[in-house]
Write an enzyme that holds these catalytic residues in place. Sequence first.
Site, PDB file in Angstrom:
ATOM      1  CE  LYS A 152      49.149  40.979  45.224  1.00 15.07           C
ATOM      2  NZ  LYS A 152      50.516  41.365  45.363  1.00 15.07           N
TER       3      LYS A 152
ATOM      4  NE  ARG B 173      52.170  41.214  38.620  1.00 14.58           N
ATOM      5  CZ  ARG B 173      51.054  40.422  38.773  1.00 14.58           C
ATOM      6  NH1 ARG B 173      50.320  40.882  39.937  1.00 14.58           N
ATOM      7  NH2 ARG B 173      51.138  39.107  38.503  1.00 14.58           N
TER       8      ARG B 173
HETATM    9  N1  PMM Z   1      51.799  39.751  43.203  1.00  9.52           N
HETATM   10  C1  PMM Z   1      51.275  38.654  42.580  1.00  9.52           C
HETATM   11  C2  PMM Z   1      52.188  38.283  41.320  1.00  9.52           C
HETATM   12  N2  PMM Z   1      53.143  38.708  40.823  1.00  9.52           N
HETATM   13  N3  PMM Z   1      54.689  40.463  41.169  1.00  9.52           N
HETATM   14  C3  PMM Z   1      55.045  41.702  41.695  1.00  9.52           C
HETATM   15  N4  PMM Z   1      56.038  42.413  41.299  1.00  9.52           N
HETATM   16  N5  PMM Z   1      54.511  42.416  42.866  1.00  9.52           N
HETATM   17  C4  PMM Z   1      53.470  41.655  43.254  1.00  9.52           C
HETATM   18  O1  PMM Z   1      52.812  41.753  44.380  1.00  9.52           O
HETATM   19  C5  PMM Z   1      52.776  40.587  42.668  1.00  9.52           C
HETATM   20  C6  PMM Z   1      53.622  40.034  41.509  1.00  9.52           C
HETATM   21  C7  PMM Z   1      50.265  37.803  43.055  1.00  9.52           C
HETATM   22  O2  PMM Z   1      49.711  37.215  42.162  1.00  9.52           O
HETATM   23  P1  PMM Z   1      48.801  37.474  40.943  1.00  9.52           P
HETATM   24  O3  PMM Z   1      49.280  37.361  39.780  1.00  9.52           O
HETATM   25  O4  PMM Z   1      47.308  36.457  41.096  1.00  9.52           O
HETATM   26  O5  PMM Z   1      48.109  38.855  41.145  1.00  9.52           O
END
Ligand code: PMM
Length: 275
Positions: free
Chosen positions: A216, A251
Site C-alpha cells: 500500500k 492478505r
Molecule cells: N485492500 C485491497 C483490496 N481488498 N480486502 C481486505 N479485506 N482488506 C484490504 O485492506 C484490502 C482488500 C486493496 O487493493 P489490492 O487488491 O490492490 O491490494
Amino acid sequence: MLDLMRATPPVVMGVLNVTPDSFSDGGLYTDLDSAVRHGVELREQGAHLVDVGGESTRPGALRVDAETETARVVPVIRALAEAGVATSVDTTRAAVAAAALKAGAVLVNDVSGGLADPDIRRVVAEAGCPYVIMHWRGHSDRMQELATYHDVVGQVRAELSERVDEALAAGVRPDQLILDPGLGFAKTAEHNWALSRRLDELVGLGFPVLFAASRKSYLGLLLDGRPAPERDAATTATSLLAVAAGAWGVRVHDVLGTADAIAVWRATGSPRLRW
Ligand code: PMM
C-alpha cells in the site's frame, strides 16, 4: 467450510486481481489462463486462500457494473476450484458474492463491511461461509475526504462493532466473522501506523483479524516513494508484526516471502512480540 476459521493461524491470503486497474497487479491477470496459473502458483507458494477481485478499490477508482465484475471473477474462481485451490471473492456486491460462492469460493471478503450492499449479509448468512468485514467509510472516489478521526483506533473499533451487529442482525453467525482494519481505506499513513501499532485493541474484540497492508502507498511513503512492486520486504515486516500481535491472517501479493517469514517466526517459537 469453516475449517479455515479453525486453521492454525496465520492464514495467508494471496492477492489475485483480475482487473485492468488495481494499483499493484492491475492488468497482469486479465485473461483466464494467466489468472489461473498465478492462483495455482500462489497456492504452491503457501497461500491458504487466493483472494479473487474484479473491481479495483484503489483511491479514486471508478466503479464497474455488477455484470462486468461477475464476468471477471466467476470463471477464475470456478477454474481454481477445479484445480483444488481455495478462493475468496473480494467484492462488496451481494449478486457477485452469490455467483462466486456458487462457483466455488469459500469466503466473502467485503471491503465495505456490508455498507455498500446490505443484501450481502443475507447471502453470507445463507451460505454460512466465513465473512471478512473490513472497516470502510465510502467508495474509492471519495474515501480520501473521509479520513478524519479524533481517535482512529477507537473509532475503527467502534465502527467495526456496528458492522458486526448489523451482520448478526441479518442472521450471520459470530463464528463466520473476521475483522479487518481497512488499511488505506479512508486512512492516512499516520492512521495506518496507529492501527498497526495498536492492532491488539482490534484483536481484543474477540474476532479473527485480517491484516492487509500489502504494497500500500503508505509503505511507499515510508520508503521514499518506492513503487508498489518494490514494497514487499516492508509488507512482510509489517505483516509479521501483525501476526505477532495476534492477527489471524494476512492478505499479501508476495506469498512466498510472507510464508518464509512466518516459517522463521514459527521456528523461533512463535513469540508474541511487544512493539
Ligand atoms: N485492500 C485491497 C483490496 N481488498 N480486502 C481486505 N479485506 N482488506 C484490504 O485492506 C484490502 C482488500 C486493496 O487493493 P489490492 O487488491 O490492490 O491490494
